[in-house]
Design an enzyme around this catalytic site. Structure first.
Site, PDB file in Angstrom:
ATOM      1  N   ARG A 192      -9.525  -6.869  10.781  1.00  0.00           N
ATOM      2  CA  ARG A 192      -9.470  -7.133  12.223  1.00  0.00           C
ATOM      3  C   ARG A 192      -9.669  -8.605  12.575  1.00  0.00           C
ATOM      4  NH1 ARG A 192     -13.980  -2.895  13.495  1.00  0.00           N
ATOM      5  NH2 ARG A 192     -14.430  -3.494  11.341  1.00  0.00           N
ATOM      6  N   TYR A 196      -6.308  10.948   3.662  1.00  0.00           N
ATOM      7  CA  TYR A 196      -4.911  11.045   3.275  1.00  0.00           C
ATOM      8  C   TYR A 196      -4.837  12.054   2.114  1.00  0.00           C
ATOM      9  CZ  TYR A 196      -3.357   7.123   6.215  1.00  0.00           C
ATOM     10  OH  TYR A 196      -3.036   6.320   7.282  1.00  0.00           O
ATOM     11  N   GLN A 223       0.861  -1.179   0.000  1.00  0.00           N
ATOM     12  CA  GLN A 223       0.000   0.000   0.000  1.00  0.00           C
ATOM     13  C   GLN A 223       0.899   1.231   0.000  1.00  0.00           C
ATOM     14  OE1 GLN A 223      -2.085   1.655   3.521  1.00  0.00           O
ATOM     15  NE2 GLN A 223      -3.976   1.128   2.432  1.00  0.00           N
TER      16      GLN A 223
END
Length: 397
Positions: free
Chosen positions: A348, A172, A102
């Site tokens: 998660r 971002y 990423q």
């Protein structure tokens, strides 16, 4: 492959690469790079995910510049990082999975004080992390950011990655340019949606030109920002359609929310305000205690919680789409496949059970042990982990 016969555990194409199934380990910052370089602990983290059955694991996150990190301990893509990243990709490949990097620039989410470099924002903003004004790049500096993304993609290829995911979400830098609230520029990167989307499109083009058809190129795109004046679903649909028409991406991973203003929108579940506040320096800790309920809002967890928004993108687009958010069991995976999504991304649930994918493949009735407490969130800078897991991979020191 048609929607009717798409099988989550069959091999699948993602651009130029073939994955062993359609389950991707989503980007979750690992907190295992204390010197901004790969550690044995980071390699072990991703090797475990690969051995656990995912088709591809995502290294999060590889900033394109030192000032593009949310914290100085994150990796930034430079020649010195390549050898360690090669060790990581070799380990992932040996475990049977592909490796995804990423890449991106944190922009307004960067911690200028930690990075010792100015945070960038499309317009004049004050950084609550760095406690100072952010720097507004002129067009020459924007061009440099585009070049940095292309350079980062080339380094990812040198390091043996099979794919790169460009970060266009969560406020971002690119996401902030898309946001009408955060982007008040008067040049060709501001104003109309077409202008606000220009940076995303130019970065995607630069990355594709850098790696050609040798790597898969995907982007993580906000469907909506989740705050007043932010990017909305109709606007994001138009941006996605432009990206599809450009032909620069092999898939879009659909997300929502803002690390700057509304992070719980992309998490859902419990909001760990007290635990999160304890990780912050004293001034920020006081601020979190004062405004935490507005910053970390409550969104009740349910399976596939971003699906309603994502369906709109599936109806409008023909390009491959990756469904993210609340993917923890075989029924949800099958539902995503039936509705035309090409891949699912898990985060998660794999922190608690890295072998969950293998166990789901062996027994479709396997449940996830994740309770969606989000207590993993406050661990991101000390080694991201599930606090209920008894044998986590040790963080770096």
């Amino acid at each position: 492959m048609t929607e009717q016969n798409r099988e989550v555990f069959a091999p699948a194409r993602l651009g130029p690469i073939t994955l062993r199934n359609r389950v991707i380990k989503a980007a979750t910052f690992e907190g295992r790079t204390p010197r901004a370089l790969v550690t044995d602990e980071l390699i072990a983290f991703h090797r475990e995910m690969a051995a656990g059955g995912v088709a591809m694991t995502t290294v999060a996150y590889c900033a394109v510049a030192p000032g593009g990190r949310t914290d100085r301990h994150q990796i930034w893509m430079r020649p010195e990082a390549v050898a360690g990243l090669r060790r990581l990709t070799d380990a992932v490949h040996a475990a049977g999975a592909a490796a995804n990097a990423q890449i991106g620039h944190a922009g307004p989410v960067a911690n200028a004080a930690s990075n010792r470099a100015p945070a960038l924002a499309p317009s004049r903003l004050f950084s609550p992390l760095g406690m100072r004004p952010m720097h507004v790049p002129d067009e020459a500096a924007v061009a440099e950011v585009i070049t940095q993304h292309a350079d980062a993609a080339r380094l990812a290829e040198q390091a043996g990655f099979d794919a790169v995911e460009i970060h266009f979400g969560h406020s971002y830098l690119v996401s902030s340019f898309l946001s009408p609230l955060l982007n008040r520029r008067k040049d060709r990167y501001g104003g109309s949606l077409a202008n606000r989307a220009r940076l995303a499109r130019e970065i995607a083009r630069a990355v594709r030109d850098a790696v050609g058809d040798r790597l898969a190129v995907t982007a993580k795109l906000n469907m909506e920002d989740g705050f007043r004046g932010g990017l909305t679903v109709p606007e994001s649909l138009r941006v996605a359609a432009w990206l599809e028409a450009d032909g620069t991406l092999d898939a879009l991973e659909l997300t929502a929310g803002s690390s700057l203003l509304n992070p719980m929108l992309y998490f859902h579940g419990d909001a760990p305000r007290r635990e999160f506040a304890k990780t912050l320096p004293v001034p920020a800790r006081w601020g979190m205690r004062a405004v935490g309920r507005f910053f970390l809002r409550e969104y009740p967890y349910h399976e596939a919680y971003l699906l309603d928004r994502a369906r709109q993108f599936r109806r409008e687009l023909s390009m491959p789409l990756i469904l993210l958010g609340g993917i923890t069991n075989r029924d949800t995976m099958n539902r995503a496949m039936a509705e035309g999504f090409d891949f699912v991304a898990m985060g998660r649930a794999l922190l608690r059970e890295p072998d969950l994918v293998n166990r789901i493949q062996a027994d479709a009735a396997t449940p996830s042990a994740c309770v969606h407490c989000n207590l993993c969130m406050p661990t991101i800078y000390t080694g991201t982990r599930c606090v209920y897991r008894l044998d986590p991979v040790a963080p770096g020191s």
